[in-house]
Design a protein around this motif. Structure first.
Motif, short mmCIF file in Angstrom:
data_model
loop_
_atom_site.label_atom_id
_atom_site.label_comp_id
_atom_site.label_asym_id
_atom_site.label_seq_id
_atom_site.Cartn_x
_atom_site.Cartn_y
_atom_site.Cartn_z
N ARG A 1 -3.63 -5.55 8.32
CA ARG A 1 -4.70 -5.45 8.72
C ARG A 1 -5.88 -6.24 8.61
N ASP A 2 -5.94 -6.99 7.48
CA ASP A 2 -6.79 -7.94 7.14
C ASP A 2 -6.45 -9.26 6.77
N TYR B 1 0.67 -1.06 0.04
CA TYR B 1 -0.10 -0.05 0.15
C TYR B 1 0.85 1.28 0.10
#
Ligand code: C5P
Length: 236
Positions: A139-140, A46
């Motif tokens: 995060r996921d 990201y």
């Protein structure tokens, strides 16, 4: 629709999710070094996409530009699993990836479902190349990327501790500047809220994740505790 995780794999996978500054990268990278495993820090993906968009003066909400960058990135990425160095068309992006601005920009594009969908296969590919085992953090990871992980850990620490760690002063025992500490707390909190409140793949604890609170642990204690957790749950 998010494609489901691959059903057959040979390497062990530990999914580590948690808020900003919880120590995921420093702890997971050292645990991997000690176990001879691969560390995949998905935040770098990201961060890289946001950084490239900035370098090209693209808007961070321009879907067409972002999809072009992601497709190009997936083709041209040179990633060294040992050093975590990120190369793109011969440019070493690593020195610019871990600034506060890059983290905020990453969090901003991470809200975008298209970005998440396009980066999903790359996260799985990098992980599944691991010969023995991998720790994947983000995060996921336990909820979306590897819902079938062998072990899921939700790593956290108090806001105060996370901010102090960010300042790099916990270990050095210096007195932190109160104004700077407050500014870092605000920045961490904003990013946590943005990550937790987004509609797609928000930061949440998977129901089957083990909560690992490192507020009272130093880096060595955290590393030892994570190795213990892994050895208790997985045959390594
Ligand atoms: O972990 P790191 O701080 O490098 O991640 C930067 C940002 O990228 C996070 O704040 C989050 O918004 C996003 N991210 C994500 N999902 C991941 C990894 C990172 O949404 N699996």
């Amino acid at each position: 629709m998010i494609p489901s995780a691959p059903s057959s794999r040979t390497c062990k996978i530990v999914a580590v999710d948690g808020p900003a500054g919880s120590g995921k990268s420093s702890v997971c990278s050292e645990v991997c070094r000690q176990l001879g495993w691969t560390y995949v820090n998905t935040g770098f993906l990201y961060r890289s996409i946001a950084l490239i968009a900035r370098q090209r003066n693209q808007r961070l909400d321009d879907n067409e530009a972002l999809s072009g960058i992601i497709n190009e990135f997936c083709e041209a990425l040179q990633w060294d699993p040992k050093t975590q160095a990120v190369g793109f068309h011969g440019q070493n992006l690593s020195p610019q990836l871990y600034t506060d601005q890059a983290g905020k920009d990453a969090s901003s594009i991470a809200k975008n479902p298209l970005v998440r969908e396009l980066l999903l296969p790359l996260q799985r590919k990098l992980t599944l190349q691991s010969p023995v085992g991998a720790i994947v953090d983000g995060r996921d990871i336990g909820t979306v990327v590897f819902p079938d992980a062998d072990l899921k850990i939700f790593m956290t620490a108090s806001l105060e501790v996370r901010a102090l760690r960010r300042m790099g002063q916990l270990q050095e025992g210096q007195q932190p500047d109160p104004a700077e500490l407050e500014a870092i707390k605000t920045s961490i909190l904003q990013r946590d809220q943005q990550d937790a409140k987004r509609g797609t793949a928000p930061l949440i604890q998977a129901p089957d994740a083990i909560v690992f609170d490192t507020s009272d642990l130093d880096i060595k204690g955290s590393i030892d505790a994570m190795i213990q957790l892994i050895k208790t749950h997985i045959k390594v």
